[in-house]
Design a protein around this motif. Structure first.
Motif: not given
Length: 172
Positions: A37-47, A117-122, A141-142
């Protein structure tokens, strides 16, 4: 008597300091136990989902990772009107501002646009015999909810989100 007064002063001051610290950086209990959880990091997570299951509450995991839906009119943000920013409850990614929130009367918090725009994906969602567009967090990607074409101007979009998938920080 002086010692008791001194101890009370320390306890009260300590409580006030802790209260002030919480106001400065509000986080949910999920965020505090979540190393991703980070409110500053925008790097894509792969968990993996197995790892998410270790750090998320069962309710948040069901909605965010298994695309469950909370019941309408039960989430904490469906009718909230406080000014501030909504974040992904899973990873802390900024998603929506309160000035894009509107009363849609659908029972879930609704927004007409994302923060960026990058905040969400569809993703296409054809579950339950319906054709919908699923909205996912752009960082982890939640599952957040769905988007519909019946919102207000200027976008005419309605991002219909699950409250459990959102964290909120009020404006200061």
């Amino acid at each position: 008597m002086k010692a008791l007064t001194f101890l009370l002063a320390i306890l009260i001051t300590g409580s006030a300091c802790q209260s002030q610290q919480k106001k400065q950086q509000p986080m949910t209990s999920n965020a505090q136990a979540n190393p991703y959880y980070s409110r500053t990091d925008t790097e894509k997570l792969h968990i993996t989902n197995a790892e998410w299951k270790k750090v998320l509450s069962p309710e948040l995991y069901a909605v965010a990772r298994e695309a469950a839906t909370e019941r309408p009119f039960t989430g904490k943000y469906w009718d909230a009107d406080t000014k501030g920013t909504y974040y992904c409850a899973v990873c802390g990614n900024a998603l929506f501002r309160s000035d894009a929130k509107f009363a849609s009367s659908c029972g879930w918090p609704s927004f007409f646009e994302a923060v960026r725009a990058a905040s969400v994906i569809y993703r296409e969602d054809n579950s339950y015999g319906m054709h919908r567009t699923e909205v996912l967090c752009g960082r982890c990607e939640s599952h957040l909810g769905h988007i519909f074409d019946d919102g207000p101007p200027p976008t005419h979009k309605r991002f219909c989100m699950n409250s459990v998938s959102l964290d909120f920080e009020p404006e200061r």
